[in-house]
Design an enzyme around this catalytic site. Structure first.
Site, PDB file in Angstrom:
ATOM      1  N   CYS A 142       0.829  -1.201   0.000  1.00  0.00           N
ATOM      2  CA  CYS A 142       0.000   0.000   0.000  1.00  0.00           C
ATOM      3  C   CYS A 142       0.868   1.258   0.000  1.00  0.00           C
ATOM      4  O   CYS A 142       1.558   1.540  -0.976  1.00  0.00           O
ATOM      5  CB  CYS A 142      -0.961  -0.051   1.181  1.00  0.00           C
ATOM      6  SG  CYS A 142      -2.213   1.252   1.194  1.00  0.00           S
ATOM      7  N   ASP A 189     -10.437  -2.636  -5.810  1.00  0.00           N
ATOM      8  CA  ASP A 189      -9.453  -1.726  -5.236  1.00  0.00           C
ATOM      9  C   ASP A 189      -9.634  -0.333  -5.827  1.00  0.00           C
ATOM     10  O   ASP A 189      -9.253  -0.080  -6.964  1.00  0.00           O
ATOM     11  CB  ASP A 189      -8.039  -2.243  -5.524  1.00  0.00           C
ATOM     12  CG  ASP A 189      -6.974  -1.509  -4.723  1.00  0.00           C
ATOM     13  OD1 ASP A 189      -7.260  -0.400  -4.221  1.00  0.00           O
ATOM     14  OD2 ASP A 189      -5.851  -2.037  -4.603  1.00  0.00           O
ATOM     15  N   HIS A 221      -8.490  -4.197  -1.521  1.00  0.00           N
ATOM     16  CA  HIS A 221      -7.257  -3.501  -1.153  1.00  0.00           C
ATOM     17  C   HIS A 221      -6.826  -3.902   0.264  1.00  0.00           C
ATOM     18  O   HIS A 221      -7.636  -3.910   1.188  1.00  0.00           O
ATOM     19  CB  HIS A 221      -7.496  -1.988  -1.203  1.00  0.00           C
ATOM     20  CG  HIS A 221      -6.274  -1.174  -0.946  1.00  0.00           C
ATOM     21  ND1 HIS A 221      -5.399  -0.799  -1.938  1.00  0.00           N
ATOM     22  CD2 HIS A 221      -5.764  -0.679   0.205  1.00  0.00           C
ATOM     23  CE1 HIS A 221      -4.418  -0.104  -1.413  1.00  0.00           C
ATOM     24  NE2 HIS A 221      -4.617  -0.011  -0.107  1.00  0.00           N
TER      25      HIS A 221
END
Length: 254
Positions: A142, A189, A221
Site C-alpha cells: 500500500c 481496489d 485492497h
C-alpha cells in the site's frame, strides 16, 4: 498517477494471530523490526516498507518472519517516526490530513516523501555499508509501494521490487524504474483500479524491465497484509501473493 492516493481502505483489516520471531533494533537511528534467517542467502537482503499501520503490526512482523524463513535477511523500519495509523480507526479519520501532518487539527511534520525518503535511504545505506549486502530487494504494501518504486530508480538503492495493492505511485516514478518489479493487485481496489493497472502495464512495458502483474479475484485492497484469513478464499489469495514475492526474489535477486 499510476495508483490513487491512500483512502479509508488503507487502514482497515483483521489482526492475525501468531508470535513474532524477530526483534526490534535501532538501525540508522530508526526503530526497525529485524528478521534473521537460520540459513541466509548470501549477499542479499530485503527491506519491507509497510502500509500506514506500521512496523509493529503483528501481521507485518509475521510476514517479515516468513521472508526470513525463506532465507532472506529482512528489515522493516518505522517510516512513520512513531506515528502510524492504528488499524480500524474510527469513522471520520482523514488519512490525507495525517499524511500532511494535520490530523487532529495540529500542524505536524506529516508523512510525505521529505520525511519518508531519508528513512528508506538510511536503511539501504546500512544494509550495503554496515551489513555488507550486495543486492537489496524491497517489499512495499500500500503506502510502502510508492517508496519501493521511488528507490528502484537508477542509483536508488533497490535492485528488485515487489509491491501489493500500491497507493500514491506517480506515473513519473514508475517510468524511472530501473529493475524488476512484481505487483500483486486486488480485484476490488479503488486505489489501484483496472484503469490504473492497465496504465501501469503500459508504463512498465516502456521501461524494458522485467515485470509481473498478478490479479487476485474476490479480494480487496489490503488483502496481502490484512485479509481475514479465517476465510478460505482470502487466505489462499494472501498466501499466493506472498509466494509470488518469494518466487520473484528467488528469480531476480539471488
Amino acid at each position: 498517477m499510476a495508483s490513487n492516493p491512500p483512502a479509508e481502505c488503507c487502514t482497515v483489516g483483521v489482526r492475525h494471530e501468531g508470535e513474532a520471531k524477530g526483534k526490534l533494533e535501532t538501525i540508522a537511528g530508526t526503530e526497525t523490526y529485524v528478521a534473521t534467517p537460520s540459513k541466509p542467502h548470501p549477499d542479499v537482503a530485503l527491506l519491507i516498507i509497510t502500509d500506514v499501520i506500521g512496523h509493529k503490526m503483528i501481521n507485518a512482523q509475521l510476514i517479515a518472519d516468513q521472508f526470513a524463513e525463506n532465507g532472506y535477511f529482512t528489515i522493516m523500519p518505522d517510516v512513520f517516526h512513531g506515528d502510524p495509523v492504528p488499524m480500524n480507526r474510527s469513522e471520520g479519520f482523514d488519512i490525507m490530513k495525517w499524511l500532511q501532518g494535520k490530523a487532529g487539527g495540529g500542524e505536524g511534520e506529516g508523512h510525505l516523501p521529505s520525511r519518508v525518503d531519508p528513512v528508506v535511504k538510511a536503511a539501504l545505506k546500512w544494509l550495503k555499508e554496515e551489513k555488507g549486502v550486495k543486492r537489496v530487494g524491497s517489499v512495499g504494501y500500500c503506502f510502502g509501494a510508492k517508496y519501493v518504486v521511488r528507490h528502484a530508480a537508477k542509483d536508488g538503492g533497490i535492485d528488485v521490487g515487489y509491491v501489493a495493492h500500491p497507493s500514491f505511485v506517480d506515473e513519473e516514478e514508475l517510468q524511472k524504474l530501473n529493475g524488476p518489479l512484481s505487483i500483486a493487485a486486488a480485484e476490488t481496489d479503488q486505489i489501484f483500479p483496472a484503469e490504473k493497472r492497465h496504465k501501469s502495464e503500459e508504463i512498465l512495458k516502456e521501461t524494458k524491465q522485467p515485470y509481473q502483474i498478478n490479479l487476485y479475484s474476490g479480494v480487496e485492497h489490503g488483502f496481502a497484509v490484512r485479509a481475514d484469513i479465517t476465510k478460505k478464499d482470502l487466505r489462499f489469495a494472501k498466501e499466493q501473493a506472498f509466494y509470488q514475492a518469494v518466487q520473484w526474489f528467488d528469480q531476480w535477486l539471488k
